[in-house]
Structure formats: structure tokens, C-alpha cells
Design a protein around this motif. Sequence first.
Motif, short mmCIF file in Angstrom:
data_model
loop_
_atom_site.label_atom_id
_atom_site.label_comp_id
_atom_site.label_asym_id
_atom_site.label_seq_id
_atom_site.Cartn_x
_atom_site.Cartn_y
_atom_site.Cartn_z
N THR A 182 12.18 -9.53 6.48
CA THR A 182 11.60 -9.16 8.15
C THR A 182 13.24 -8.68 8.99
OG1 THR A 182 12.26 -11.07 9.21
CG2 THR A 182 10.94 -11.18 8.13
N MET A 183 12.31 -7.76 10.00
CA MET A 183 13.60 -6.14 10.47
C MET A 183 13.60 -7.10 11.83
SD MET A 183 15.20 -4.18 9.22
CE MET A 183 16.28 -3.67 9.38
N LEU A 184 14.55 -7.12 12.12
CA LEU A 184 15.53 -7.29 13.23
C LEU A 184 15.05 -6.11 14.46
CD1 LEU A 184 16.96 -10.00 14.91
CD2 LEU A 184 19.08 -8.30 14.62
N GLU A 185 14.84 -6.41 16.03
CA GLU A 185 15.16 -5.29 16.73
C GLU A 185 16.18 -4.36 17.34
OE1 GLU A 185 14.77 -8.39 17.06
OE2 GLU A 185 15.93 -9.27 19.21
N GLY A 186 16.31 -3.53 17.71
CA GLY A 186 17.08 -2.95 18.18
C GLY A 186 18.40 -2.07 17.22
N THR A 187 18.04 -2.11 15.75
CA THR A 187 17.77 -2.02 14.20
C THR A 187 18.08 -0.69 14.55
OG1 THR A 187 17.11 -2.72 13.51
CG2 THR A 187 18.65 -4.32 13.29
N ASN A 188 17.16 0.42 14.70
CA ASN A 188 17.29 1.37 14.37
C ASN A 188 16.48 2.04 15.47
OD1 ASN A 188 14.52 0.97 13.62
ND2 ASN A 188 15.16 0.80 11.90
N THR A 189 16.43 3.78 15.14
CA THR A 189 15.51 3.74 16.28
C THR A 189 14.09 4.66 15.49
OG1 THR A 189 17.17 4.71 17.58
CG2 THR A 189 15.01 5.57 18.35
N MET A 190 13.21 4.98 15.90
CA MET A 190 11.32 5.63 15.17
C MET A 190 11.87 6.60 15.35
SD MET A 190 9.53 4.40 13.61
CE MET A 190 8.55 5.42 12.29
N ARG A 191 11.76 7.79 14.22
CA ARG A 191 11.94 8.52 14.80
C ARG A 191 10.70 9.56 15.32
NH1 ARG A 191 11.57 9.69 8.03
NH2 ARG A 191 13.42 7.74 8.40
N ARG A 192 10.47 10.80 15.07
CA ARG A 192 9.84 11.81 15.99
C ARG A 192 8.48 11.92 14.74
NH1 ARG A 192 10.58 13.43 21.52
NH2 ARG A 192 8.10 14.66 21.86
N GLY A 193 7.57 11.63 14.47
CA GLY A 193 6.55 12.64 13.08
C GLY A 193 7.04 13.89 13.46
N SER A 194 7.60 14.05 11.71
CA SER A 194 7.28 15.99 11.57
C SER A 194 5.51 16.41 12.14
CB SER A 194 7.17 16.20 10.30
OG SER A 194 6.19 15.82 9.73
N MET A 195 5.64 17.86 12.23
CA MET A 195 4.41 18.29 12.64
C MET A 195 3.07 17.97 11.49
SD MET A 195 3.53 19.11 15.19
CE MET A 195 2.84 20.18 16.31
N ASP A 196 4.03 18.43 10.09
CA ASP A 196 3.44 18.22 9.20
C ASP A 196 2.30 17.11 9.07
OD1 ASP A 196 3.50 20.50 8.02
OD2 ASP A 196 5.31 20.18 6.96
N ASP A 197 3.28 16.06 9.36
CA ASP A 197 3.13 14.16 8.93
C ASP A 197 2.27 14.02 9.35
OD1 ASP A 197 4.80 14.05 6.97
OD2 ASP A 197 5.79 13.08 8.39
N MET A 198 2.04 14.66 10.98
CA MET A 198 0.77 14.39 12.16
C MET A 198 -0.39 15.34 11.47
SD MET A 198 1.96 13.13 14.80
CE MET A 198 4.02 13.38 15.91
N PHE A 199 -0.24 16.34 11.02
CA PHE A 199 -1.41 17.07 10.72
C PHE A 199 -2.16 16.17 9.26
CE2 PHE A 199 -0.12 21.04 12.94
CZ PHE A 199 -1.22 20.91 13.40
N ARG A 200 -1.30 15.99 8.72
CA ARG A 200 -1.12 14.77 7.41
C ARG A 200 -2.56 13.77 7.90
NH1 ARG A 200 0.55 11.09 4.43
NH2 ARG A 200 2.40 11.45 5.72
N ALA A 201 -1.69 12.96 8.59
CA ALA A 201 -1.99 11.58 9.33
C ALA A 201 -3.60 11.65 9.93
CB ALA A 201 -1.48 11.26 10.37
N ALA A 202 -4.07 12.96 10.12
CA ALA A 202 -5.51 13.17 11.25
C ALA A 202 -6.32 13.40 9.80
CB ALA A 202 -5.83 14.28 11.43
N ARG A 203 -5.31 13.74 8.69
CA ARG A 203 -7.09 14.28 8.16
C ARG A 203 -6.89 12.43 6.66
NH1 ARG A 203 -5.26 18.51 5.96
NH2 ARG A 203 -4.21 19.09 7.47
N ALA A 204 -5.51 12.27 6.42
CA ALA A 204 -5.46 11.10 5.59
C ALA A 204 -6.97 10.14 5.54
CB ALA A 204 -4.82 10.49 5.73
N ALA A 205 -6.99 9.77 4.14
CA ALA A 205 -8.31 8.93 4.22
C ALA A 205 -7.37 7.30 4.75
CB ALA A 205 -8.97 9.00 2.69
N ILE A 206 -8.05 6.43 4.30
CA ILE A 206 -7.11 5.15 4.81
C ILE A 206 -8.22 4.49 4.21
CG2 ILE A 206 -7.30 3.39 6.52
CD1 ILE A 206 -6.00 5.93 8.23
N ALA A 207 -7.41 3.92 2.66
CA ALA A 207 -8.24 2.45 1.71
C ALA A 207 -8.55 1.53 2.73
CB ALA A 207 -7.43 2.16 0.60
N THR A 208 -9.90 1.72 3.23
CA THR A 208 -10.68 -0.28 3.63
C THR A 208 -11.42 -1.16 2.49
OG1 THR A 208 -11.23 1.23 5.75
CG2 THR A 208 -11.90 -0.56 5.22
#
Lengths: 283, 349
Positions: A182-208
Motif C-alpha cells: 500500500t503506497m504512501l501519498e506524496g511519494t511520487n508524481t503521476m506522469r502525464r499520459g502519452s498521446m499513444d496511451d490516450m488513443f489506446r485507452a480510448a479504444r481498449a477493451a476492458i474485461a468486465t
Amino acid sequence: MHIVVCIKQVPDSAQIRVHPVTNTIMRQGVPTIINPYDLFALEEALRLRDKMGGKVTVMTMGPPMADESLRKALGFGADAAVLLTDRFFAGSDTLATSFALATAIDKLHKEDPISVVFTGKQTIDGDTAQVGPGIAQRLGLNQLTYVSGIREVDVQAKTIVVERRAEGGTQVLKTALPCLITMLEGTNTMRRGSMDDMFRAARAAIATWSAKDAGVEDMTKCGLRGSPTVVKKVFAPQPRKDKAKLVETAGKTPADVAQATIDTLFAANTKLEGDLLKLSAAS
Amino acid sequence: AKKELPDHFKDYKNVWVFIEMERGKVHTVSWELLGEGRKLADKLGVELAAVVMGPPGADLDRAISDSWAYGADLAYVIADPLLTDYRNQPFTKGLNDLVNTHKPEILLLGASTLGRDLAGSLATTLKTGLTADCTELAIDSDNSLAATRPTFGGTLLCTIYTLNFRPQMATVRPRVMAMPERVEGRSGRVIPFPLTMVEENIVTKILDFLPDLTSNKVNLAYADIVVAGGMGLGGPANFKLVTDLAQVLGGDFGGSRPTIQKGWIPAERQIGQTGKTIRPKLYIAAGISGAIQHRVGVEGADMILAINTDPNATIFEFAHYGIVGDALQILPALTKAFQERLTQVRKAS
Ligand SMILES: Cc1cc2nc3c(=O)[nH]c(=O)nc-3n(C[C@H](O)[C@H](O)[C@H](O)COP(=O)(O)OP(=O)(O)OC[C@H]3O[C@@H](n4cnc5c(N)ncnc54)[C@H](O)[C@@H]3O)c2cc1C
Ligand SMILES: Cc1cc2nc3c(=O)[nH]c(=O)nc-3n(C[C@H](O)[C@H](O)[C@H](O)COP(=O)(O)OP(=O)(O)OC[C@H]3O[C@@H](n4cnc5c(N)ncnc54)[C@H](O)[C@@H]3O)c2cc1C
């Protein structure tokens, strides 16, 4: 290495309102976000994958619309996503939540062995910090809570060294993989997603997965039925009966107001003067 | 829908408090819990037990005798060198076995890093309910534990029961409950219990412990006088007005969450739901609006004095005394007036 990150979709708590008459929570129209604490877990998992190779699977249990959070996580760079959604899960407390998540993680593990499971320190709605330890116990994973940093991972020897926030200091702990962090807060900074990842995410199939898909055999361990705790009532804090007694300020200098305030406080609590004498002498 | 408590839980009896000891020192939250546990046990007409786990030695013995002073009737003691530093595995195992053998109806732990780590895993091995971060514990008319806790970032409260399982477990944050009076000369029964484990069974090893630098150590939660500032101070430089007053009063200082987020003062100085809970004799809040998340952290103060330019500020709804005025003028005036008054009294005596 295969890493699983559990994330929870939560209401943006600053905007929660209570119904003035029925005293129930009004969730309608409240925007939801990924639990802010979980972003530290996700970022740490992505860093570990970037360094060691492998993949990050994000998982959430929630209503169908919780897939929004998963898509967001994919946009940050996660590789795969699983949504656990089923009416059998409704009303879960932390024991039932950790049961459902652990069962599904175990299924993932059988397909592709998992080295680390990450969760956030706690959520901003339930705010119990109990689900991480619950998953660890159910799966027999070594439990590392309040981790502030990962020092080294040795895939060959299957060991990990972490720094953990403890009372009055930092523990440096070494344990065997697989483990749950379990990760403590303030220990890193969330990255900005890359354009590639954004596009991939929009189309990705999510297992339900339904409870059955996740591998749950005993439905009585899920949801309301699998929850030993019972929420009897939710209510807004009582306003105090008397408001603050205001010190007279009209036409007075700050110095006069200060004198009057001290007289008032000392009169209200006759021991205060003595206490202050002692404390101020000691400091 | 309430069912009858299953038969195998019917002989679960007594109230237990886990005594949290790290590097020889007991966390004060454990004594606060003994104080609260005493009330619950008296209400139920049962005994109050302390659970003391640690390496054998003088520290452990002192923890036991202190437990008598703070109200325990008996102590279950697991004395084993494997318990020298906190690790989840041996503590979960020891406490799990103890609960299954001696069967408490209520088990309370501090909501500290150690307590939350242990409570979360123990409730899972015991398959029972655990209510987190309670602010109020009560026994209701049918003798069950009613545990009330803030939720949704403190905007609401809820009352939770663990009706059909035992033990009923709850954690409580430090300083939420009052410290009980210490009574010397009390004594109780010691019931030793074994930890059936060897080091080879424990997977996690402690390579090092890096103590916090003492200069960073803030004991805000335990200060008798606290002065705090909020966004109304207008900027970090004005925090000097807060620290000056705190110093003259022999107290400590803190701030609301946005003052921390802006970097005006360090994170360990945050007061409120996601910061420290305080219980000072006197709390002075300057330029703080009194949001519910702040309120829940300061409600245990004996006396609250608020300074705010806005007569309608929420903080005047729960402060005991208020000054409607500019904190930048009132704070230095208070500092000067307190200093003069205390000097006067000291001379006179
Ligand atoms: C008002 C209120 C009070 C509550 N109080 C209690 C209580 O005292 N005891 C109790 O047992 N239950 C309680 N619950 C129920 C509890 O909130 C739910 O069981 C919830 O599903 C998980 O608990 P949490 O939000 O506290 O998560 P935490 O234990 O604080 O979460 C820790 C981490 O676990 C992961 N996680 C948690 N939930 C999920 C999820 N659904 N999907 C994926 N990952 C997740 C996240 O990484 C998160 O950061 C309460 C619920 C409400 C609404
Ligand atoms: C999940 C969550 C957790 C949170 N946890 C915490 C927490 O732990 N602690 C916390 O404090 N907050 C917490 N908050 C934030 C909280 O909701 C408030 O936003 C915060 O407390 C407001 O801080 P403030 O009173 O300093 O600022 P503001 O609300 O901006 O108030 C400033 C006040 O100063 C007054 N003022 C202005 N000028 C002067 C002057 N010259 N002299 C005197 N008064 C003046 C104004 O009238 C106003 O009342 C949390 C919020 C969330 C959503």
C-alpha cells in the motif's frame, strides 16, 4: 513482471451533500474521480514496469460506470484493465471487498503470475485503509503497508526491499515476492499520459467480470451478505447549541480587545492562568 | 435485519485493548483506549483486558503495570524476542491465536500506522467486522457495540454495528478519546500466551530502522496550547504572528490544510480530518473558516477561541469565544497582552 493495481472510483468528496430532510447522501450529479491515493500506487507500478519490464493490470470493483476510471488509468500507461461488476457485489464492506478483489486477482495470477499487488493507502470515501491488508491476508501475500519507496527488486531471487513509514521513523524491510504494497501519498508524481496511451485507452477493451467470471463460488461471501459490518445510520454532525461568545470590538483598539479576551478566558477557566504560567516557563 | 448471534460466538466476553509498543515505548493512544474500554466494560459488566505483545524485559513489564494504572483488570501477555520490532506476520499470528483462544467480544486498536496495519489483517483472518477511525463508541440497548465514525472526508458521520460476528473490532485515532486518570496501586492478573513461531517462519526481515530526525519531531497532537493559522493570514510571512503567540503561551502551532498545500508551513503541522487531531486546553484559530474537515480535528479542545474578519464564518458556530477582527492586528496584540499578564502574575507571586 506482472503487477496489479487496485483503484477505486470515488465521489469528489468536497461536493458531497446531505439531503436536509432525510439526512441521506445525495450522490446524484456528484462527479467521480480515481481515488487520489491510488494514483501514487499506479505511478509506482508503472515505474517498476518501465524498469523491470512486464505489464500492469488495473482492477476496480464498482458499478458499470467505474470503467471510466480504468480507462483513465490505461491513458496513464497501464496495459490491461479488469472491471468487477455484479449486483452480488453491492453493499460490500471491506471484508467482502477484499474477498472479491482477492478472488479476481487470484484468477489473473493463474493466467499470468503476479509479483506485486499495489493498493492506495486508503480511499477518500470509505477511508478505512483495510482493503489492502485484507487482500494480502486472503492471498497469503507478504504485507507491506505505508511504503514510501522501493529500493530494489530482484526478480531472480524473488525479493524486494522497501522503505516503510513506521511510528517515529522509517523501516527498511526485505521480503519475498509476491507481496502487497500500500503506497504512501506524496511519494511520487503521476506522469502525464502519452498521446499513444490516450488513443489506446480510448479504444481498449476492458474485461468486465461478474462474480462468477471472477471465480467466486460462494456468493454469500460477497456484497451485503458477506459483510459483517452493518451501517445503521448516516447523519450530518449536530451543530453546537450555543455559538461563540463574541468579545466586544466596536470602537476598541486591538490592545483593548486583547485585554478583554484574556479576562474572558481566565474567568471562564480559572486554571488556565496557572497552566499558562507553567507552560510558558517550561518553553 | 438482525439475526440471533450464532451459538459459537455466545461465549465471547470482555473488552480488550491492544497495547501498541514500539521500541520500548507504548503509544499514548493505547492508554486513551483503555480509558474508553473501561467505560464499555463497566456498561457491559465485564472485565477490561490489555493485550501486551513485545520482547521480554523491563519495557514489557512497565507496559503491563501501566495497564493496571490506566484501568485494565487483566493482561494477556505474549513475550517473545520475535516481537522486538513491528512486523505484520508475527503480530497477526499471535493476536489471532490469542483471540481464538480467549474470545473477546470487543477488541480496540489505535488507528496508527501500526494499528491500521495489524487491525486490517487480523479482521480478515478472523473474518469479522472492523470499523475504522471511530470518534465515538457506545453500548446500545441490546449490548452491541455502536461505533460512530466520520466519512466522506468528514462531512458526514455514520454508526456501524458488527451484529452477528465476534469480536466486534474498531480502531480509534490518537487524541480522539481523552487520556484516563492514572491510578497508582491498582493491579491485575497476568495471563501469558505463547507465540508459536520461529524466525525462519517470518518472511519479512528488518534491514534497518531510520529514526525521524528529532528536529522534525512535532508533538502537536499532545500540545496543551495550540495556535493555528489559515488562509486568512494572507501569506507565509504572517505565520510569524502565530508562532510568536504560541511561543509566549508555551504551546505549539499548526494550520489548516490549504496553508500546508501552499507550502506556508510543513505537512506535519496540518490540523484536521486528514492531519492531526488535537485536544489542547486552549486552541486559538486565526483566519480559519471552520470547514467540517478542520472541525473534526479540533473538537476535543477544552476551549476554542476564533479570530475571523467575517462574523458569519462557520468557525463561530463551534468556537467557544470569538473575536470578529483582523488576525494581523489581533494576534500581535494578544501576544503582547499575554506576555505582560504572565510577567505581572509571575512577579506578584
Ligand atoms: C459511510 C461509510 C463508512 C464505511 N465504514 C466502513 C468500516 O468502518 N468498515 C468496513 O469494513 N467498511 C466500511 N465501509 C465500506 C467500505 O467503504 C467499502 O467496503 C469499500 O468498498 C472499501 O473500503 P474503503 O473505501 O475504506 O477502502 P480502503 O481500505 O481505504 O482502500 C484501500 C485501497 O484498496 C483499494 N480498493 C478499495 N476499494 C476498492 C474497490 N472497490 N476496487 C478496487 N480497489 C479498491 C484501493 O487501492 C484503495 O486505495 C464504509 C462505507 C461507507 C459508505
Ligand atoms: C477530503 C478532504 C480532507 C480535508 N482535510 C482537511 C484537514 O485535515 N484540515 C483542514 O484544515 N482542512 C481540510 N480540508 C479542507 C477544508 O475543506 C477547507 O478547505 C479548509 O479547512 C479551509 O482552510 P482555511 O479556513 O484556512 O481557508 P478558507 O476557507 O479560505 O478561510 C479563510 C478564512 O479567513 C478569514 N479571513 C480572511 N482574512 C482575514 C483576516 N485578515 N483576519 C482574520 N480572518 C480572516 C475568512 O473570513 C475565512 O473565514 C479537507 C478537504 C477535503 C475535501
